[in-house]
Design an enzyme around this catalytic site. Structure first.
Site, PDB file in Angstrom:
ATOM      1  N   ARG A  93       5.539   3.352   1.529  1.00 39.66           N
ATOM      2  CA  ARG A  93       4.317   2.586   1.285  1.00 39.66           C
ATOM      3  C   ARG A  93       3.151   3.100   2.135  1.00 39.66           C
ATOM      4  NH1 ARG A  93       2.913   0.090  -2.766  1.00 39.66           N
ATOM      5  NH2 ARG A  93       1.099  -1.186  -2.395  1.00 39.66           N
ATOM      6  N   CYS A 117       9.349  -0.500  -0.354  1.00 37.67           N
ATOM      7  CA  CYS A 117      10.287  -1.546  -0.783  1.00 37.67           C
ATOM      8  C   CYS A 117       9.699  -2.319  -1.959  1.00 37.67           C
ATOM      9  CB  CYS A 117      10.550  -2.529   0.362  1.00 37.67           C
ATOM     10  SG  CYS A 117      11.586  -1.855   1.668  1.00 37.67           S
ATOM     11  N   PRO A 123      -0.380  -4.098  -5.090  1.00 33.28           N
ATOM     12  CA  PRO A 123      -1.594  -3.349  -5.443  1.00 33.28           C
ATOM     13  C   PRO A 123      -2.296  -2.776  -4.216  1.00 33.28           C
ATOM     14  CG  PRO A 123      -2.025  -5.716  -5.540  1.00 33.28           C
ATOM     15  CD  PRO A 123      -0.558  -5.556  -5.221  1.00 33.28           C
ATOM     16  N   ILE A 124      -3.157  -1.770  -4.426  1.00 29.68           N
ATOM     17  CA  ILE A 124      -3.960  -1.257  -3.306  1.00 29.68           C
ATOM     18  C   ILE A 124      -5.450  -1.311  -3.657  1.00 29.68           C
ATOM     19  CG2 ILE A 124      -2.145   0.194  -2.289  1.00 29.68           C
ATOM     20  CD1 ILE A 124      -3.665   2.637  -3.477  1.00 29.68           C
ATOM     21  N   ASP A 125      -5.789  -2.242  -4.561  1.00 29.25           N
ATOM     22  CA  ASP A 125      -7.190  -2.347  -5.005  1.00 29.25           C
ATOM     23  C   ASP A 125      -8.148  -2.625  -3.837  1.00 29.25           C
ATOM     24  OD1 ASP A 125      -5.658  -4.816  -5.070  1.00 29.25           O
ATOM     25  OD2 ASP A 125      -7.504  -5.797  -5.720  1.00 29.25           O
ATOM     26  N   ILE A 329       3.313 -14.506   1.005  1.00 32.79           N
ATOM     27  CA  ILE A 329       2.672 -13.184   0.891  1.00 32.79           C
ATOM     28  C   ILE A 329       3.135 -12.435  -0.361  1.00 32.79           C
ATOM     29  CG2 ILE A 329       2.235 -10.968   2.052  1.00 32.79           C
ATOM     30  CD1 ILE A 329       1.240 -13.272   3.778  1.00 32.79           C
ATOM     31  N   ARG A 399      15.178   2.774   7.443  1.00 34.16           N
ATOM     32  CA  ARG A 399      13.734   3.014   7.381  1.00 34.16           C
ATOM     33  C   ARG A 399      13.013   2.379   8.552  1.00 34.16           C
ATOM     34  NH1 ARG A 399      11.313   2.288   1.471  1.00 34.16           N
ATOM     35  NH2 ARG A 399       9.551   2.880   2.748  1.00 34.16           N
TER      36      ARG A 399
HETATM   37  C1  EPZ Z   1       2.247  -4.502   5.385  1.00 31.25           C
HETATM   38  O1  EPZ Z   1       2.267  -4.231   3.993  1.00 31.25           O
HETATM   39  C2  EPZ Z   1       3.600  -4.136   5.917  1.00 31.25           C
HETATM   40  N1  EPZ Z   1       3.848  -2.731   5.640  1.00 31.25           N
HETATM   41  C3  EPZ Z   1       4.679  -5.005   5.262  1.00 31.25           C
HETATM   42  O2  EPZ Z   1       5.891  -4.741   5.935  1.00 31.25           O
HETATM   43  C4  EPZ Z   1       4.343  -6.491   5.453  1.00 31.25           C
HETATM   44  O3  EPZ Z   1       5.245  -7.274   4.706  1.00 31.25           O
HETATM   45  C5  EPZ Z   1       2.919  -6.776   4.999  1.00 31.25           C
HETATM   46  O4  EPZ Z   1       1.987  -5.878   5.648  1.00 31.25           O
HETATM   47  C6  EPZ Z   1       2.471  -8.199   5.325  1.00 31.25           C
HETATM   48  O5  EPZ Z   1       2.572  -8.423   6.700  1.00 31.25           O
HETATM   49  C7  EPZ Z   1       3.303  -1.802   6.422  1.00 31.25           C
HETATM   50  O6  EPZ Z   1       2.603  -2.084   7.387  1.00 31.25           O
HETATM   51  C8  EPZ Z   1       3.591  -0.387   6.073  1.00 31.25           C
HETATM   52  P1  EPZ Z   1      -0.715  -6.429   2.700  1.00 31.25           P
HETATM   53  P2  EPZ Z   1       0.898  -4.139   3.191  1.00 31.25           P
HETATM   54  O7  EPZ Z   1      -1.717  -5.490   2.186  1.00 31.25           O
HETATM   55  O8  EPZ Z   1      -0.161  -3.685   4.101  1.00 31.25           O
HETATM   56  C9  EPZ Z   1      -2.009  -8.345  -1.522  1.00 31.25           C
HETATM   57  C10 EPZ Z   1       8.155  -4.216   6.163  1.00 31.25           C
HETATM   58  O9  EPZ Z   1       9.210  -4.803   5.820  1.00 31.25           O
HETATM   59  N2  EPZ Z   1      -2.843  -7.142  -1.665  1.00 31.25           N
HETATM   60  O10 EPZ Z   1      -0.988  -7.198   3.952  1.00 31.25           O
HETATM   61  O11 EPZ Z   1       1.153  -3.350   1.968  1.00 31.25           O
HETATM   62  C11 EPZ Z   1      -0.516  -8.011  -1.607  1.00 31.25           C
HETATM   63  O12 EPZ Z   1      -0.071  -7.974  -2.941  1.00 31.25           O
HETATM   64  C12 EPZ Z   1       6.984  -4.141   5.207  1.00 31.25           C
HETATM   65  O13 EPZ Z   1       8.001  -3.649   7.254  1.00 31.25           O
HETATM   66  C13 EPZ Z   1      -3.684  -7.051  -2.752  1.00 31.25           C
HETATM   67  O14 EPZ Z   1      -3.751  -7.940  -3.597  1.00 31.25           O
HETATM   68  O15 EPZ Z   1       0.685  -5.678   2.859  1.00 31.25           O
HETATM   69  C14 EPZ Z   1       0.102  -9.119  -0.785  1.00 31.25           C
HETATM   70  O16 EPZ Z   1       0.265 -10.257  -1.575  1.00 31.25           O
HETATM   71  C15 EPZ Z   1       7.294  -4.706   3.866  1.00 31.25           C
HETATM   72  N3  EPZ Z   1      -4.456  -5.914  -2.876  1.00 31.25           N
HETATM   73  C16 EPZ Z   1      -0.960  -9.410   0.274  1.00 31.25           C
HETATM   74  O17 EPZ Z   1      -2.189  -8.846  -0.219  1.00 31.25           O
HETATM   75  C17 EPZ Z   1      -4.413  -4.913  -1.964  1.00 31.25           C
HETATM   76  O18 EPZ Z   1      -5.144  -3.931  -2.126  1.00 31.25           O
HETATM   77  C18 EPZ Z   1      -0.709  -8.841   1.653  1.00 31.25           C
HETATM   78  O19 EPZ Z   1      -0.376  -7.451   1.553  1.00 31.25           O
HETATM   79  C19 EPZ Z   1      -3.545  -5.028  -0.863  1.00 31.25           C
HETATM   80  C20 EPZ Z   1      -2.761  -6.158  -0.734  1.00 31.25           C
END
Ligand code: EPZ
Length: 431
Positions: A93, A117, A123-125, A329, A399
């Site tokens: 990721r 995972c 998404p990464i929007d 989340i 991982r």
């Molecule tokens: C990080 O993921 C961590 N990964 C995750 O840990 C962790 O679960 C998560 O943060 C929340 O704490 C890493 O740091 C590599 P987010 P990330 O962007 O950054 C939505 C582990 O087990 N969202 O905070 O990808 C998304 O769908 C992993 O170590 C959008 O809608 O999470 C989610 O509902 C798994 N658009 C929420 O935001 C976006 O562009 C939070 O996601 C980005 C996210």
């Protein structure tokens, strides 16, 4: 096929040293691309996600020298590529941090959409919107993100995050390091690894203020210089061992942590009847009596972390009474529930909520690690259960947890890494 084999039911006693934080390391290593000169990064965890991130950096042309098991020196002066191919990016990721770092340093990035995972839609929007707000041209074509800065470079601006996102906050910080003027990120995530990335960038000459609050200000600088930085201890690794002691019983000193980062986990375990004593940088975690039920809702920091949801659920399976867990989340983070049921847990999932009725005992069973944290939860369950638990798909666990077998064996757990041939019943012990 490698599996963990656990003979459960043994209380844990001794000390466990916590390694550097995975989710900080996987952002700080790509951030080395911003540095002019060599940066020395200490307290890097030895886990497969870090190996992959370092491999991507080397593919781009960076020189990486291993100083010792937790320290590397990175020199990005010979980087000659700005594209991260699908074969590498799909495996992790955090490969999305290469978009921000490459765009920031070289004004261009072509990075395959990231993997990681499966927790439902990821998404990464927000990352891409952030880069566009800085003036980048961003397109997703054939599975790749193509980002490029305009001729005069990126320009600082005001960015409001629609949703609190760890990855988007850190990626936009990376993107804004050299942007002209000031970038203000509002509704930023506040996780400890966000502060760690800001501290790394500032240690190399950057100017980031407010990390750890929901408004972060990045003042653009013209370059970053080399230096030395040590990554913070892993909040989730520490929390996982705290739940292991709670589930299996015993008394373990969890060493080298930042207790403040663990408050959200400590508070819940205390409520459940687990004893936790702060001793400087260490936490003494003990559990002798029964655990009580409670409710847990996962939230962005400083709320209870989603990455600890499955491990605390195992403790709740063993607590007296009925508990509710709400995932705030991710849309699909209960795939481990069916595995726990195989071990005798009473857990019913309806959408984002799990209802857990405590049982007196779990019993060992063959189970699967569905993702990184679900795999850790299976280990916690196996340590507490009567009899033998065999866990497969353990590459997920590797991982994110450095030497989990060695660390648990040191505190008296009977856990082994065993190689099973795919087609026959007999196995050989590998450690
Ligand atoms: C990080 O993921 C961590 N990964 C995750 O840990 C962790 O679960 C998560 O943060 C929340 O704490 C890493 O740091 C590599 P987010 P990330 O962007 O950054 C939505 C582990 O087990 N969202 O905070 O990808 C998304 O769908 C992993 O170590 C959008 O809608 O999470 C989610 O509902 C798994 N658009 C929420 O935001 C976006 O562009 C939070 O996601 C980005 C996210």
């Amino acid at each position: 096929m490698l599996k963990y084999v656990i003979q459960g039911g043994k209380p844990l006693h001794g000390e466990i040293n916590i390694s550097g934080a995975k989710n900080a390391a996987v952002a700080i290593i790509p951030a080395a691309l911003l540095v002019n000169g060599t940066c020395r990064i200490e307290n890097i965890p030895q886990i497969s996600d870090v190996t992959l991130i370092l491999e991507i950096l080397q593919e781009l042309g960076a020189r990486v020298r291993t100083v010792n098991r937790s320290t590397v020196e990175i020199d990005c002066s010979s980087v000659h590529r700005t594209n991260v191919p699908y074969e590498l990016a799909r495996q992790i990721r955090a490969s999305y941090y290469f978009i921000g770092a490459l765009l920031s340093r070289f004004g261009t990035a072509q990075v395959s959409m990231p993997g990681g995972c499966d927790l439902g839609a990821r998404p990464i929007d927000l990352h891409l919107k952030g880069f566009m707000a800085l003036g980048a041209n961003v397109e997703v074509k054939n599975g790749y993100v193509h980002a490029s800065a305009p001729e005069g470079g990126l320009t600082g601006t005001h960015i409001y995050m629609d949703q609190v996102s760890v990855g988007a906050t850190m990626n936009v910080m990376l993107g804004a390091v050299f942007a002209k003027g000031t970038t203000i990120i509002e509704n930023a995530a506040k996780e400890p690894h966000i502060v760690d990335l800001a501290n790394f960038i500032n240690a190399m000459g950057g100017n980031i203020m407010g990390a750890g609050t929901d408004i972060i200000k990045v003042r653009g600088v013209s370059s970053l210089h080399g230096g030395t930085y040590s990554i913070i201890p892993d909040q989730i690794e520490a929390g996982t061992y705290m739940t292991a002691v709670a589930a299996a019983g015993g008394s373990v000193l969890i060493k080298n942590v930042i207790p403040k980062h663990l408050d959200c986990i400590t508070a819940k375990l205390l409520e459940m009847g687990v004893q936790i004593e702060e001793q400087g940088d260490d936490l003494l975690v003990s559990r002798t009596g029964t655990m009580h039920h409670t409710n847990v809702k996962t939230m962005p920091y400083p709320g209870f972390p989603t990455d600890m949801q499955s491990q605390i659920a195992v403790c709740l399976c063993l607590a007296e009474g009925t508990s509710l867990v709400t995932e705030g989340i991710w849309e699909n983070r209960y795939r481990y529930a069916d595995e726990l049921k195989r071990m005798g847990a009473k857990i019913q999932v309806d959408g984002k909520v799990a209802v857990i009725e405590g049982v007196r005992k779990l019993t060992g069973a063959p189970v699967r690690a569905c993702d990184l944290r679900a795999g850790a939860a299976m280990i916690v369950a196996g340590l507490a259960a009567d009899g033998t638990t065999e866990i497969d798909h353990i590459h997920y666990v590797e991982r994110g947890y450095e030497d989990i077998v060695g660390k648990l064996r040191n505190v008296g757990a009977d856990i082994r890494l065993v190689e099973f041939p795919d087609d026959a019943g007999h196995h050989s012990n590998v450690g």
